[in-house]
Design an enzyme around this catalytic site. Structure first.
Site, PDB file in Angstrom:
ATOM      1  N   GLU A 122       0.875  -1.161   0.000  1.00 26.22           N
ATOM      2  CA  GLU A 122       0.000   0.000   0.000  1.00 26.22           C
ATOM      3  C   GLU A 122       0.916   1.215   0.000  1.00 26.22           C
ATOM      4  O   GLU A 122       1.712   1.394   0.917  1.00 26.22           O
ATOM      5  CB  GLU A 122      -0.826  -0.039   1.283  1.00 26.22           C
ATOM      6  CG  GLU A 122      -2.201   0.527   1.152  1.00 26.22           C
ATOM      7  CD  GLU A 122      -2.884   0.543   2.505  1.00 26.22           C
ATOM      8  OE1 GLU A 122      -2.990   1.633   3.057  1.00 26.22           O
ATOM      9  OE2 GLU A 122      -3.281  -0.521   3.009  1.00 26.22           O
ATOM     10  N   ASP A 168      -5.478   9.595   9.674  1.00 25.86           N
ATOM     11  CA  ASP A 168      -4.176   9.087  10.092  1.00 25.86           C
ATOM     12  C   ASP A 168      -3.701   9.598  11.438  1.00 25.86           C
ATOM     13  O   ASP A 168      -3.926  10.745  11.809  1.00 25.86           O
ATOM     14  CB  ASP A 168      -3.131   9.422   9.028  1.00 25.86           C
ATOM     15  CG  ASP A 168      -3.293   8.548   7.794  1.00 25.86           C
ATOM     16  OD1 ASP A 168      -3.343   7.319   7.978  1.00 25.86           O
ATOM     17  OD2 ASP A 168      -3.410   9.085   6.683  1.00 25.86           O
TER      18      ASP A 168
END
Ligand SMILES: Cc1ncc(COP(=O)(O)O)c(C=O)c1O
Lengths: 401, 259
Positions: free
Chosen positions: B49, B60
């Site tokens: 990824e 995040d």
């Protein structure tokens, strides 16, 4: 214009808006949408809301005919919608009281919010004290330094203020951090978004709670003048006071609507907050809207003398109203806003917030161009007490013996 | 056949669990990308990824935020990333999935983005701020044969999980925490049941991710799903030169055969 029905069922204003959020938040914003829809039809909720608006916030606010300002302009009759007279000194509390009541209705006990200058933070902390909700405010570390007094105000009201050092340490980063906190605490926490921003249904909820401004204005103006105003002016940060003012007038085609963004040091510099004029459509904080960004899609810092306009995006409904040309969007520089603040203080004995001074500045210009016998309403979104220190440092006070 | 689909099918055939590490493109400079990809390929990762740095990454945690900031300071753009992947695509075999926020793709231009992804041999995209309700605007990515990986979370209702898995491509990304990316010490007890529920509904493999940061986490998670995604821990390991720990994490995923 045909009947205005924005947004559609999925929260889109034309192409704008929507719900660009992590999947974790979908359950919460869907619940919010359901509870909000119920609350609109719930007479008990509406009664509660009216009670607090009147008895706690002090509505309705006057629509004041500014005679001295009108003389100075020598054109349109100028009226000021006095949102500065609300409890806590700005329009922000119209929204926070509504959302705090929704929080109770959802059975949640904790509220989070972002704040830049601290106005929305103070308005949130205030209603949380009133309704006994735990309150956490996210604020950029840069803004905490610049707005010490408002930080203390929030703490005095019992809120916890969390300093955000991530990113650039300003308002957009405070929103990011509040969203991250919400993702992790979504079960017991409601996020009180401070402007007509964020994923659906926030832009609708904030608009609806703020539209008390425009509804009152329309009634008050009609009672006083027996017609509708020819033009309405409001300043734009995220766009909540403007959306609340404009919304009840959208279908009245004869009423020209003007939104005033912050031009900071000037539109040809990088130091401004004119997302609608200089930005392009993109996704920030859950909605598709005009955003200040570079070619690679990185969000850029906004700049304005007024912390409340210092945001690199403008809500989805304004983005739509720009593209459909229903509202004309323009901008005013730091210097012009400062000049307008001083002017209104001297002419009318009203010290406006620096944010609102942008609307005053443009409104005065516009009134001069409009003929005698026409009418103009300016939304005076907040009072200037919070800005006195900034203004003093910029123009200096005179020496006293 | 799509490289990622093939790699996941191979896992299934070989009765292996998938392991997908996350790295931030441009962290440490884009010149490092090739060696990182080759290292992960050699260590037995199923796919990679590849994170696209964004100024406002709301999904995040601190580790990936910092990696993004480092990358942006290096001047990394999505254009540069795709150009680099194009450049090295003949040397690297491992399937690449881009993980980027909606705005990065919109600013690139959807048509150009899709074309450049095809040229670079990108297998799929994960867009963490794109729930299924907004997927339509990115449909040209799917039409081009690039897999749009969907996420389910602990707050997704049974009804939603059914809807999300029904149109799933590649694999289902099952988010294992209520929260953002980042390393965690422990997981809620509901995890196993949740993963099994998703697996029962999903026509494609189910991979668990967010917070998985130790070999024990990996071993636990793969009991109830088809593989794992590890992000923050991988970034930390590359950042501090502890590549051996990456190998250990990958090995942990190989220790258990499909029941
Ligand atoms: C007095 C005042 N006016 C205007 C604004 C700008 O916000 P909005 O555009 O949402 O009305 C703020 C924000 O803090 C404010 O405090």
């Amino acid at each position: 214009m045909s009947t205005y029905t924005q947004p559609d069922k999925t929260g889109h204003f034309g192409a704008y808006g929507g719900r660009f959020v992590p999947e974790t938040l979908m359950a919460a914003i869907t619940e919010l949408e359901e509870v909000y829809d119920q609350s609109k039809k719930d007479p008990e909720f509406q009664e509660q809301l009216s009670y607090y608006l009147k008895q706690y916030i002090g509505r309705e606010t006057p629509l004041y005919f500014a005679e001295n300002l009108t003389k100075l302009a020598g054109g349109a009759d100028i009226y000021l919608k006095r949102e500065d007279l609300n409890h806590t000194g700005a329009h922000k509390i119209n929204n926070t009281i509504g959302q705090a009541l929704l929080t109770q209705k959802m059975g949640k006990k904790k509220v989070i919010a972002e704040t830049g200058a601290g106005q929305h933070g103070v308005a949130t902390a205030t209603v949380c004290a009133l309704l006994k909700l735990e309150c956490i405010i996210f604020m950029g570390e840069e803004d905490i330094r610049r707005q010490k007094l408002n930080v203390f105000r929030m703490e005095l009201l019992g809120a916890k203020v969390i300093s955000v050092s991530q990113g650039s340490g300003t308002l957009k980063d405070a929103v990011n951090e509040a969203l991250r906190y919400w993702v992790a605490n979504v079960d017991d926490t409601h996020y009180i978004m401070g402007s007509v921003l964020g994923p659906h249904p926030f832009p609708v909820i904030v608009r609806d709670f703020q539209s008390v401004i425009g509804k009152e204005t329309k009634r008050q103006y009609t009672e006083a003048v027996h017609s509708l105003p020819d033009a309405v002016v409001a300043c734009i940060g995220g766009g909540s006071n403007a959306m609340g003012m404009f919304y009840p007038f959208i279908e009245d085609e004869t009423v020209k609507l003007y939104g005033v963004e912050a031009a900071g040091h000037g539109l040809d510099t990088h130091l401004h907050a004119s997302s609608l004029t200089k930005g392009k459509p993109g996704v920030l904080h859950g909605a598709f809207m005009y955003v200040l960004q570079n070619e690679d899609g990185q969000i850029q810092e906004a700049h304005s003398i007024s912390a409340g306009l210092d945001y690199p995006g403008v809500g989805p409904e304004h983005s739509y109203l720009k593209d459909t040309n229903r509202v004309e969007y323009t901008s005013v520089t730091d210097d012009e806003a400062l000049e307008a603040l001083v002017m209104l203080s001297r002419e009318e004995g009203i010290i406006p917030a620096l944010e609102s001074s942008h609307a005053i500045s443009y409104g005065l210009k516009l009134a001069k161009e409009m003929g005698k016998g026409t009418g103009l309403v300016i939304c005076l979104s907040g009072r200037g007490d919070k800005d006195v220190e900034t203004v003093q440092s910029l123009i200096g006070g005179s020496e006293h013996e | 056949m799509n490289k990622l689909t093939k790699a996941l099918e191979d896992c299934q055939t070989n009765q292996e669990k998938a392991f997908i590490p996350y790295i931030m493109a441009g962290d440490g400079g884009l010149d490092r990308l090739k060696s990182q990809l080759l290292f992960l390929e050699k260590s037995g990762a199923t796919a990679v990824e590849l994170g696209i740095p964004f100024s406002d990454p709301v999904a995040d945690g601190p580790v990936i935020q910092q990696a993004g900031i480092r990358s942006l300071k290096n001047g990394t753009t999505l254009k540069d990333v795709l150009k680099k992947v194009m450049e090295i695509k003949n040397d690297v075999n491992i399937p690449i999935i881009l993980m980027g926020y909606s705005n990065s793709i919109m600013a690139y231009g959807l048509k150009e983005f899709t074309e450049d992804c095809l040229q670079a041999g990108i297998s799929g995209c994960i867009i963490p701020d794109l729930p299924i309700e907004e997927e339509a605007i990115f449909s040209s990515i799917k039409t081009a044969g690039i897999l749009l990986i969907r996420l389910v979370t602990l707050t997704s209702s049974q009804e939603r999980i059914t809807e999300i898995t029904a149109g799933a491509e590649g694999f289902i990304y099952a988010v294992t925490v209520k929260g953002i990316t980042g390393t965690r010490d422990v997981f809620g007890g509901e995890l196993g049941g949740y993963l099994k529920k998703v697996k029962d509904l999903s026509p494609v493999p189910v991979l668990a991710g967010f917070g998985i940061s130790t070999p024990d986490h990996v071993r636990d998670a793969i009991q109830s799903c088809d593989g794992v995604i590890v992000g923050s821990k991988i970034i930390e390991c590359f950042e501090t030169g502890k590549e051996n720990q990456i190998s250990e994490l990958i090995q942990a995923s190989k220790g258990l055969v499909r029941k």
